[in-house]
Design an enzyme around this catalytic site. Sequence first.
Site, PDB file in Angstrom:
ATOM      1  N   SER A 179       0.839  -1.193   0.000  1.00  0.00           N
ATOM      2  CA  SER A 179       0.000   0.000   0.000  1.00  0.00           C
ATOM      3  C   SER A 179       0.875   1.243   0.000  1.00  0.00           C
ATOM      4  CB  SER A 179      -0.877  -0.003   1.258  1.00  0.00           C
ATOM      5  OG  SER A 179      -1.519   1.235   1.444  1.00  0.00           O
ATOM      6  N   TYR A 199      -2.352  -1.099  10.324  1.00  0.00           N
ATOM      7  CA  TYR A 199      -2.361  -1.410   8.889  1.00  0.00           C
ATOM      8  C   TYR A 199      -1.139  -0.783   8.204  1.00  0.00           C
ATOM      9  CZ  TYR A 199      -3.753  -1.573   3.994  1.00  0.00           C
ATOM     10  OH  TYR A 199      -3.783  -1.791   2.636  1.00  0.00           O
TER      11      TYR A 199
END
Length: 175
Positions: free
Chosen positions: A126, A139
């Site tokens: 990401s 995350y």
Amino acid sequence: ITGGASGIGFGLAERFIKENNTVIICGRRESALKEAKDKLPSLLTKTCDLTIAKEREELCNWIQKEHSDLNVLINNAGIQQWMAITDDKFYERAKEEITINIEAPVHLASLFQNLPSVKVIMNVTSGLSFTPLSKTPVYSGTKAFLHSFTLSLRHLLRSKNIEVIELIPPALNTD
């Protein structure tokens, strides 16, 4: 493709099928796998809860036995939860993210690199690997870990002629 029934994983499955590949997706929600197969009838599906090490091992054994020509592993499954360290269930939720986003892809890479047919391992990370978002502290950290692990894995598997690819998709609104 882990987590291949929805979101980025489903998009990857769709694209690989369009290119005439046989695609296997796995996930823990049978209903989502069925829905994906209804949309893409040629998909092969396997129910697997990646939070459980034994199920990851069973997945690899099933692939080795039933699909010994598998040549690409895509570690796509991941969860992102908005949370604060002051939340009552912060640690519980953090452990869940760490298990799915770190433990599972590391374990699967370790297992699948032993399959003679595997030529590519792709890890989905990401942009939050590089620019963390405070609402997603765990995350962001897990994706930074996976980014670093992917760079190292690329060198570690070079001698086995396994290409290691990092996919860094843009921000998406997925479930």
